[in-house]
Scaffold this motif. Structure first.
Motif, PDB file in Angstrom:
ATOM      1  N   VAL A  15      10.828  32.592  55.740  1.00 56.74           N
ATOM      2  CA  VAL A  15       9.471  33.119  55.945  1.00 56.74           C
ATOM      3  C   VAL A  15       9.079  34.035  54.799  1.00 56.74           C
ATOM      4  CG1 VAL A  15       8.023  34.553  57.442  1.00 56.74           C
ATOM      5  CG2 VAL A  15       9.596  32.879  58.447  1.00 56.74           C
ATOM      6  N   ALA A  16       9.999  34.913  54.393  1.00 51.73           N
ATOM      7  CA  ALA A  16       9.717  35.830  53.286  1.00 51.73           C
ATOM      8  C   ALA A  16       9.407  35.070  52.002  1.00 51.73           C
ATOM      9  CB  ALA A  16      10.897  36.771  53.077  1.00 51.73           C
ATOM     10  N   THR A  17      10.134  33.969  51.777  1.00 57.27           N
ATOM     11  CA  THR A  17       9.903  33.177  50.563  1.00 57.27           C
ATOM     12  C   THR A  17       8.530  32.523  50.580  1.00 57.27           C
ATOM     13  OG1 THR A  17      12.265  32.740  50.280  1.00 57.27           O
ATOM     14  CG2 THR A  17      10.738  31.211  49.211  1.00 57.27           C
ATOM     15  N   VAL A  18       8.131  31.972  51.716  1.00 55.45           N
ATOM     16  CA  VAL A  18       6.813  31.335  51.806  1.00 55.45           C
ATOM     17  C   VAL A  18       5.709  32.372  51.607  1.00 55.45           C
ATOM     18  CG1 VAL A  18       5.211  30.099  53.310  1.00 55.45           C
ATOM     19  CG2 VAL A  18       7.619  29.437  53.240  1.00 55.45           C
ATOM     20  N   ILE A  19       5.860  33.552  52.199  1.00 51.51           N
ATOM     21  CA  ILE A  19       4.861  34.609  51.998  1.00 51.51           C
ATOM     22  C   ILE A  19       4.803  34.994  50.519  1.00 51.51           C
ATOM     23  CG2 ILE A  19       4.297  37.016  52.488  1.00 51.51           C
ATOM     24  CD1 ILE A  19       5.436  36.612  55.285  1.00 51.51           C
TER      25      ILE A  19
END
Length: 301
Positions: free
Chosen positions: A285-289
């Motif tokens: 999730v952090a990477t997509v954000i």
């Protein structure tokens, strides 16, 4: 069955005595004996029996040790796999995104995500109003939402909000419009124009209504269209003017449109990531954000 007790049974089987198992597990022999008795009581069959001054496994104990090896090995494999998800951006991330943000951000985002091996995104375009956003968070890891910059924030102890973009809203005019040559246009100059807006409750309409309150100029809305690509064609054909997001609007040569800022008025929508509290701690999730923010940076450079 208690996994800690199974580990103790396996240590006892491997090391041959309670004392050696206690030494390996950094606990007392009495603690090992107590746990073995507890496991024996749990399964309802004798697992150890006296052997001289010590203990040895019964046939049932040896059978359980064999199965314990399988169970604990499977658990170790599961823990190892989970560690890769904790430390690397792997897995599937579910995204809900409103249509014009999808038009603006998705092509680049999908290209960026493809560069991360093992990371996938499942995207749905959702025609969302701000009040609907908290409900969407229950079904998606990331909700890319928008609101009028003067509207209330997405506030909840269960929500986490990451700002992505402040997107100015410009007036879309046909290229032949008498105001198209101006660098900026005054809302008062548009008082007699026919407007194409979006449905009630969507941010662009909220901005248009807030402008009415602040300036006293009430736009004459003749159509309500949520698809900005349709609105662009209607404006280019001379059926009205519209308030449209600056980075989304197609003002390339041949589009038939020009975009002009409103003079003396700050009009914008905020584009934000909304998710459950703690969701950005998941590497995927952090990477997509992060990739969403990187795409915004390129867009606004």
């Amino acid at each position: 069955m208690d996994l800690g007790r199974l580990r103790m049974l396996r240590e006892f089987a491997d090391r041959g005595s309670v004392t050696a198992a206690a030494r390996a597990l950094h606990c007392s022999p009495s603690a090992v004996s107590q746990q073995l008795r507890g496991l024996q009581s749990e399964v309802g069959v004798a697992l150890t029996e006296p052997a001289g001054r010590g203990l040895r496994l019964t046939d049932a104990g040896r059978a359980l040790v064999a199965r314990a090896d399988e169970v604990l090995a499977a658990l170790d494999r599961a823990e190892s796999e989970l560690d890769t998800y904790r430390s690397a951006p792997r897995g599937r991330v579910r995204i809900a995104i409103f249509q014009s943000a999808g038009l603006m951000l998705l092509p680049g985002l999908l290209g960026r995500v493809a560069a991360h091996e093992g990371l996938e995104v499942d995207v749905r375009d959702v025609d969302m109003t701000p009040p609907e956003v908290p409900g969407l968070v229950a079904d998606y890891d990331i909700v890319v939402a928008h609101r009028d910059e003067h509207a209330p924030e997405f506030r909840s102890e269960r929500l986490e909000v990451v700002p992505l973009l402040r997107e100015p809203l410009d007036v879309a005019l046909p290229t032949g419009h008498h105001l198209a040559r101006r660098r900026r246009v005054d809302l008062a100059d548009l008082a007699d124009e026919r407007w194409i807006s979006v449905d009630h409750g969507f941010p662009v309409d909220d901005v248009l209504r807030s402008l009415t309150v602040r300036t006293g100029v009430r736009p004459q809305i003749v159509q309500r269209i949520n698809d900005f690509r349709i609105t662009e064609r209607l404006v280019a054909a001379g059926h009205g003017i519209a308030l449209m997001p600056r980075y989304t609007m197609d003002t390339r040569r041949g589009s038939g449109l020009v975009g002009r800022p409103l003079a003396g008025i700050r009009a914008a929508r905020l584009v934000e990531v909304v998710c459950r509290v703690g969701a950005p701690a998941r590497p995927a999730v952090a990477t997509v954000i992060g990739e969403l923010r990187a795409e915004v940076a390129v867009l606004t450079a």
